[in-house]
Design an enzyme around this catalytic site. Sequence first.
Site, PDB file in Angstrom:
ATOM      1  N   GLU A 188       0.848  -1.176   0.070  1.00  0.00           N
ATOM      2  CA  GLU A 188      -0.034   0.050  -0.153  1.00  0.00           C
ATOM      3  C   GLU A 188       0.964   1.225  -0.146  1.00  0.00           C
ATOM      4  O   GLU A 188       2.063   1.282   0.701  1.00  0.00           O
ATOM      5  CB  GLU A 188      -0.724   0.072   1.285  1.00  0.00           C
ATOM      6  CG  GLU A 188      -1.889   1.357   1.462  1.00  0.00           C
ATOM      7  CD  GLU A 188      -2.923   1.092   2.447  1.00  0.00           C
ATOM      8  OE1 GLU A 188      -2.744   0.117   3.181  1.00  0.00           O
ATOM      9  OE2 GLU A 188      -3.890   1.970   2.676  1.00  0.00           O
TER      10      GLU A 188
ATOM     11  N   ASN B 108     -12.162  -1.587  -1.031  1.00  0.00           N
ATOM     12  CA  ASN B 108     -11.284  -2.035   0.137  1.00  0.00           C
ATOM     13  C   ASN B 108     -12.131  -1.607   1.525  1.00  0.00           C
ATOM     14  O   ASN B 108     -12.309  -0.370   1.525  1.00  0.00           O
ATOM     15  CB  ASN B 108      -9.969  -1.527   0.321  1.00  0.00           C
ATOM     16  CG  ASN B 108      -9.256  -1.756   1.614  1.00  0.00           C
ATOM     17  OD1 ASN B 108      -9.135  -2.956   1.706  1.00  0.00           O
ATOM     18  ND2 ASN B 108      -9.208  -0.721   2.257  1.00  0.00           N
ATOM     19  N   GLU B 109     -12.215  -2.486   2.257  1.00  0.00           N
ATOM     20  CA  GLU B 109     -13.078  -2.018   3.654  1.00  0.00           C
ATOM     21  C   GLU B 109     -13.977  -1.058   3.719  1.00  0.00           C
ATOM     22  O   GLU B 109     -13.814   0.328   3.983  1.00  0.00           O
ATOM     23  CB  GLU B 109     -11.977  -1.491   4.688  1.00  0.00           C
ATOM     24  CG  GLU B 109     -10.940  -2.717   5.030  1.00  0.00           C
ATOM     25  CD  GLU B 109     -10.062  -2.435   5.999  1.00  0.00           C
ATOM     26  OE1 GLU B 109     -10.128  -1.411   6.760  1.00  0.00           O
ATOM     27  OE2 GLU B 109      -9.553  -3.417   6.727  1.00  0.00           O
TER      28      GLU B 109
ATOM     29  N   TYR C 126      -6.388  -8.824  11.538  1.00  0.00           N
ATOM     30  CA  TYR C 126      -5.158  -8.529  11.953  1.00  0.00           C
ATOM     31  C   TYR C 126      -5.099  -9.198  13.351  1.00  0.00           C
ATOM     32  O   TYR C 126      -6.129  -8.749  14.267  1.00  0.00           O
ATOM     33  CB  TYR C 126      -4.884  -7.081  12.215  1.00  0.00           C
ATOM     34  CG  TYR C 126      -4.605  -6.318  10.671  1.00  0.00           C
ATOM     35  CD1 TYR C 126      -3.261  -6.612  10.099  1.00  0.00           C
ATOM     36  CD2 TYR C 126      -5.517  -5.738   9.991  1.00  0.00           C
ATOM     37  CE1 TYR C 126      -3.121  -5.913   9.104  1.00  0.00           C
ATOM     38  CE2 TYR C 126      -5.316  -5.212   8.941  1.00  0.00           C
ATOM     39  CZ  TYR C 126      -3.995  -5.312   8.181  1.00  0.00           C
ATOM     40  OH  TYR C 126      -3.830  -4.633   6.999  1.00  0.00           O
TER      41      TYR C 126
ATOM     42  N   GLU D 107      -5.597  -8.985   3.847  1.00  0.00           N
ATOM     43  CA  GLU D 107      -5.017  -8.439   4.726  1.00  0.00           C
ATOM     44  C   GLU D 107      -4.864  -9.125   6.077  1.00  0.00           C
ATOM     45  O   GLU D 107      -6.072  -9.444   6.510  1.00  0.00           O
ATOM     46  CB  GLU D 107      -5.611  -6.998   5.209  1.00  0.00           C
ATOM     47  CG  GLU D 107      -5.501  -5.995   3.946  1.00  0.00           C
ATOM     48  CD  GLU D 107      -5.597  -4.460   4.399  1.00  0.00           C
ATOM     49  OE1 GLU D 107      -5.551  -4.283   5.299  1.00  0.00           O
ATOM     50  OE2 GLU D 107      -6.245  -3.872   3.315  1.00  0.00           O
TER      51      GLU D 107
ATOM     52  N   GLN E 267       2.551  -5.911   5.584  1.00  0.00           N
ATOM     53  CA  GLN E 267       2.553  -5.640   4.337  1.00  0.00           C
ATOM     54  C   GLN E 267       3.974  -5.893   3.944  1.00  0.00           C
ATOM     55  O   GLN E 267       5.170  -5.938   4.894  1.00  0.00           O
ATOM     56  CB  GLN E 267       2.401  -4.347   3.981  1.00  0.00           C
ATOM     57  CG  GLN E 267       0.773  -3.809   4.438  1.00  0.00           C
ATOM     58  CD  GLN E 267       0.194  -2.686   3.650  1.00  0.00           C
ATOM     59  OE1 GLN E 267       1.154  -2.022   2.948  1.00  0.00           O
ATOM     60  NE2 GLN E 267      -0.914  -2.080   4.106  1.00  0.00           N
TER      61      GLN E 267
HETATM   62  O1  AHR Z   1      -2.736  -2.368   6.170  1.00  0.00           O
HETATM   63  C1  AHR Z   1      -3.080  -1.061   6.911  1.00  0.00           C
HETATM   64  C2  AHR Z   1      -4.659  -0.888   6.694  1.00  0.00           C
HETATM   65  O2  AHR Z   1      -5.403  -1.818   7.452  1.00  0.00           O
HETATM   66  C3  AHR Z   1      -5.274  -0.839   5.277  1.00  0.00           C
HETATM   67  O3  AHR Z   1      -5.013   0.194   4.764  1.00  0.00           O
HETATM   68  C4  AHR Z   1      -6.863  -1.161   5.635  1.00  0.00           C
HETATM   69  O4  AHR Z   1      -7.436  -1.863   4.608  1.00  0.00           O
HETATM   70  C5  AHR Z   1      -6.618  -2.003   7.090  1.00  0.00           C
HETATM   71  O5  AHR Z   1      -7.668  -1.208   7.852  1.00  0.00           O
END
Ligand code: AHR
Length: 500
Positions: A28, A174-175, A252, A303, A352
């Site tokens: 990103e 995305n999101e 995450y 992600e 990432q």
């Molecule tokens: O990876 C960092 C951020 O985490 C990304 O931009 C977003 O999609 C997520 O919330």
Amino acid sequence: MALIGKIKIDLGKEKGKINPNIYGHFAEHLGELVYNGLWVGSDSSISNIDGIRKDVVEALKLLNPPVIRWPGGCFADDYHWRDGIGPREDRPTTVNIHWDSTESNEFGTHEFLQFCELVGAKPYICSNVGSGTPKEMRDWLEYLNFTGESTLSNLRAKNGHPEPFNVYYFGIGNENWGCGGSMSPKYYAYVYKRFATFAHSFNDGDLYKIACGPFNYNVYWTRGFFRNLCENKLIGGQWRLPLIDGFAMHYYCGTAGTATKYSKKQWYELLKKARKMQGYIRLHKLIMNYYDRKKKVGLIVDEWGTWHKTEEGANPRWLRQQNTIRDALVAAHTLDIFNNNADIVVMSNIAQTVNVLQAMILTKDEKMVLTPTYYVYKIYAEHQGGLAVKTKFKSKKIHRVPILSGSASLKDNVLSVSMVNSHASDEIVVKIDIKGAGNISLKSWQILATEDIHDHNTFEDPEVVKVKAGDISEISENKMILPPASVNIIQYEVKEAKLK
Ligand code: AHR
């Protein structure tokens, strides 16, 4: 008393092919990922190929990266692709509203696609739904892929690429429940259909369309999206699921302590959180199997990874963090979970690639260091494209984390077994029982282990954590000892396997 673990592998029971894309990455425009991490510009004193860092390219190539997602993340829904084409001196400087920086747009479509080609990965482009229009999105696809002559394909040629790029993996937002437009699942389902209708491949092939999924267990989003996508239309016993190939969730596992400072209890706490991925996949499988009876839509986790407190001295919005052997175990647990769910998980993209979150690589000026997570990807590459076979890993749990876990796959007569010993201080004696292998011989053992559970690589000391070859002569009757806090992969040559 020594810890004991048992592994049963049944080569006669396969669980599907491990899609190589499970070993994918994510880049990103955030912090120092693109600028300084991938891109230094052709005038830089740092060795580069047309502006792209050579050391990073060489290191990533060795991971056999199948696919890379770009340009975001949250950045994607505020990105306007026309800003990033044409002569660099004419490109506008824009504000990166999510990640506290300005964007020079020096690294755009052509630069990303050249980077993918250099490392041997397929591109996965995530388009702008939140602040873009269907026209902007379809024009990007025409620019990327149109094989004939049009104003946009001529512009691509003028900008240095007469051949179509043939981008296949394409994300529609995305999101979108958050930074991508604060939408409800119902609203997104309608917006998705509208955008996806105009998402043409512009070449003779197909375009693999990926819809935005939820964060971890938010089944409200998943159900709401699928329910509204199919509009209650059942055709021949199958809900009508138009214009969709993949559904991408995020998870995450966060942190426990900090990136490099944690207690033994926090070591287990983070591994326990990482293992929640299994439950989230199961939950999604249930919902997706209900709506998608023919199993045409793949589950993607585009992600995932650890998210620690940003490194001291760094911009808190740039998400730069160190990476220890604990992060390596998080990666190994997660990749084993993906391998074991190869029947539904078709792609994943760890967050990432460089300098951001759970990175493979950290850079500082001309220096580069490989993280423990990098080495997990290096040794687990053996699983890419293999046939996942049925396994049973048995051991005690500690703080609700199984001490022994892993996965196994078979490819070209080679059986690869990955094994994680999550115990922070004790080794484990493992007995492996393999059913269905006619004639089998041990080939290799690779180990990622360290002295201290906080070990990590730094620019000053870059080789604290690295892969070592295990001594296979120490393995007798398929019994072996795995060091504490270690990731291992052993390989057997299998002749006459009794596969169904
Ligand atoms: O990876 C960092 C951020 O985490 C990304 O931009 C977003 O999609 C997520 O919330």
